[in-house]
Design a protein around this motif. Structure first.
Motif, PDB file in Angstrom:
ATOM      1  N   GLN A  73       1.120  -1.293  -0.066  1.00 40.22           N
ATOM      2  CA  GLN A  73       0.048  -0.054   0.117  1.00 40.22           C
ATOM      3  C   GLN A  73       0.857   1.507  -0.061  1.00 40.22           C
ATOM      4  OE1 GLN A  73       0.374   1.700   3.238  1.00 40.22           O
ATOM      5  NE2 GLN A  73       1.510  -0.279   3.968  1.00 40.22           N
ATOM      6  N   ASP A  74       1.978   1.193   0.675  1.00 35.79           N
ATOM      7  CA  ASP A  74       2.839   2.479   0.472  1.00 35.79           C
ATOM      8  C   ASP A  74       3.762   2.344  -0.640  1.00 35.79           C
ATOM      9  OD1 ASP A  74       4.545   4.182   0.851  1.00 35.79           O
ATOM     10  OD2 ASP A  74       5.401   3.689   2.802  1.00 35.79           O
ATOM     11  N   THR A  75       3.238   3.164  -1.728  1.00 40.66           N
ATOM     12  CA  THR A  75       4.024   3.138  -2.989  1.00 40.66           C
ATOM     13  C   THR A  75       5.209   4.316  -3.049  1.00 40.66           C
ATOM     14  OG1 THR A  75       2.029   4.610  -3.595  1.00 40.66           O
ATOM     15  CG2 THR A  75       2.208   2.215  -4.387  1.00 40.66           C
ATOM     16  N   TRP A 120      11.453  -5.980   1.747  1.00 40.85           N
ATOM     17  CA  TRP A 120      11.126  -6.914   0.856  1.00 40.85           C
ATOM     18  C   TRP A 120      10.665  -6.690  -0.269  1.00 40.85           C
ATOM     19  CZ3 TRP A 120       6.801  -9.252  -1.370  1.00 40.85           C
ATOM     20  CH2 TRP A 120       5.715  -8.347  -0.687  1.00 40.85           C
ATOM     21  N   ALA A 121       9.822  -5.660  -0.339  1.00 39.62           N
ATOM     22  CA  ALA A 121       8.801  -5.115  -1.425  1.00 39.62           C
ATOM     23  C   ALA A 121       9.846  -4.012  -2.249  1.00 39.62           C
ATOM     24  CB  ALA A 121       7.706  -4.639  -1.063  1.00 39.62           C
ATOM     25  N   HIS A 122      11.146  -4.449  -2.542  1.00 35.95           N
ATOM     26  CA  HIS A 122      12.053  -3.466  -3.127  1.00 35.95           C
ATOM     27  C   HIS A 122      11.616  -3.056  -4.835  1.00 35.95           C
ATOM     28  CE1 HIS A 122      15.614  -1.248  -3.068  1.00 35.95           C
ATOM     29  NE2 HIS A 122      16.225  -2.303  -4.407  1.00 35.95           N
ATOM     30  N   VAL A 145      13.802  -3.303  11.793  1.00 31.75           N
ATOM     31  CA  VAL A 145      12.839  -4.040  11.498  1.00 31.75           C
ATOM     32  C   VAL A 145      11.707  -3.306  11.145  1.00 31.75           C
ATOM     33  CG1 VAL A 145      12.311  -3.445  14.011  1.00 31.75           C
ATOM     34  CG2 VAL A 145      11.816  -5.802  13.107  1.00 31.75           C
ATOM     35  N   ASN A 146      11.930  -1.936  11.312  1.00 29.48           N
ATOM     36  CA  ASN A 146      10.870  -1.179  10.812  1.00 29.48           C
ATOM     37  C   ASN A 146      10.772  -1.133   9.167  1.00 29.48           C
ATOM     38  OD1 ASN A 146       9.933   0.864  12.904  1.00 29.48           O
ATOM     39  ND2 ASN A 146      12.085   0.987  12.984  1.00 29.48           N
ATOM     40  N   ALA A 147      11.799  -1.620   8.603  1.00 32.69           N
ATOM     41  CA  ALA A 147      11.871  -1.521   6.965  1.00 32.69           C
ATOM     42  C   ALA A 147      11.461  -2.822   6.535  1.00 32.69           C
ATOM     43  CB  ALA A 147      13.238  -1.231   6.300  1.00 32.69           C
TER      44      ALA A 147
HETATM   45  S1  SF4 Z   1       8.837  -1.237   4.329  1.00 32.99           S
HETATM   46 FE1  SF4 Z   1       8.295  -1.619   2.301  1.00 32.99          FE
HETATM   47  S2  SF4 Z   1       6.834  -3.241   2.541  1.00 32.99           S
HETATM   48 FE2  SF4 Z   1       6.978  -2.302   4.437  1.00 32.99          FE
HETATM   49  S3  SF4 Z   1       5.134  -0.817   4.315  1.00 32.99           S
HETATM   50 FE3  SF4 Z   1       7.071   0.183   3.547  1.00 32.99          FE
HETATM   51  S4  SF4 Z   1       7.150  -0.018   1.459  1.00 32.99           S
HETATM   52 FE4  SF4 Z   1       5.432  -1.426   2.350  1.00 32.99          FE
END
Ligand code: SF4
Length: 298
Positions: free
Chosen positions: A67-69, A273-275, A182-184
């Motif tokens: 969801q966070d683009t 992970w969603a790189h 861990v936030n990432a």
């Molecule tokens: S760190 Fe990456 S997977 Fe996690 S919310 Fe943010 S953009 Fe999405």
């Protein structure tokens, strides 16, 4: 350059941006697949399964895989002979607005001081554009990075006294990873910039995230340090989503610049992970190739 050529350029850039929000690059998918295979903690396996199920759904439903683009960043290597060189910055801004509606992308850009959301993912100096001009070249190569909130949070840079040495620099990075990593949304991709001054180290750390996973720094000592840092951080066993597991990082990449003898600047950027990092080469005739997602036509 005609109006229709500029519009075609914008359309390609918007489609490129939207597509990259939904499909991870080939190297990231390959590395996550390998990490899932090598994992033996049931909880960690479950997290990897959830990631792959998310990617399948994103593709099936044609929606971003997180969801966070992010806030959009483009790293542009433009040939001095590329016919739309003068239009590139404006086209990227227009492409972001278009992708925000069409993909769609979450409205993420908040103006500093005035504190309002612009509603179209553009704003002061955003999308952020980093330029390199290539002589004797008539194409443009554009790296896109979606800087999400969680994956940007651990970012840091500092100038150390040179006496602290490479050990001090790596301790600074490890402290940051253990405090904020861990936030990432792990497994992380860690970019480290070293040398230059503080802004050089910070920028190099982000450029390190643009490198293909599986590549190593050309300097042998730097390549060895990448490997050692991977081993050290994996020993912490952060695991996917921070639930503990065999590994913590997809990779550690280091990029360097010469330094002043009195300083040792170091910076860190993290990818999640969603790189969502993508690269496209667009030729002078607007034919193109996605270099991070093989065989894709937009
Ligand atoms: S760190 Fe990456 S997977 Fe996690 S919310 Fe943010 S953009 Fe999405």
């Amino acid at each position: 350059m005609t109006t229709s050529e500029k519009q075609k350029f914008i359309d390609i850039l918007a489609a490129f941006t939207g597509y990259s929000s939904k499909h991870l690059p080939d190297d990231v998918v390959e590395r996550l697949t390998l990490m899932r295979e090598k994992e033996d903690s049931p909880m960690a396996k479950l997290f990897y399964d959830a990631m792959f199920s998310d990617l399948e759904k994103a593709s099936e439903l044609d929606r971003p895989c997180c969801q966070d683009t992010g806030v959009l960043q483009y790293f542009v290597q433009v040939g001095s002979g590329f016919p739309l060189i003068d239009e590139t910055e404006d086209s990227l801004r227009e492409a972001v607005k278009k992708a925000t509606i069409e993909a769609p992308l979450r409205h993420n850009v908040v103006e500093i001081f005035d504190e309002y959301n612009t509603g179209d993912n553009t704003g002061t100096r955003i999308p952020w554009i980093d330029w390199e001009v290539l002589p004797h070249c008539d194409s443009v190569t554009i790296y896109m990075y979606m800087a999400g909130g969680g994956c940007s949070l651990p970012g840091t840079a500092k100038v150390l006294m040179p006496l602290e040495g490479y050990e001090g620099a790596m301790k600074y990075i490890l402290d940051q990873v253990t405090s904020y990593g861990v936030n990432a949304c792990p497994p992380l991709l860690l970019g480290i910039g070293i040398g230059g001054s503080v802004e050089v180290a910070a920028k190099l750390s982000k450029k390190a995230l643009l490198r293909r996973i599986g590549t190593r720094n050309k300097n042998q000592k730097a390549a060895e340090l990448e490997l050692k840092m991977e081993e050290a951080i994996n020993r912490i066993k952060i695991g996917p989503g921070g639930v503990s597991g065999n590994a913590s990082v997809m990779a550690v990449h280091i990029e360097q610049a010469g330094r002043h003898p009195s300083t040792l600047a170091v910076g860190m950027s993290t990818g999640c992970w969603a790189h969502r990092r993508a690269c496209i080469r667009i030729n002078h005739d607007l034919s193109y190739e996605l270099l991070t997602h093989k065989g894709v036509t937009l």
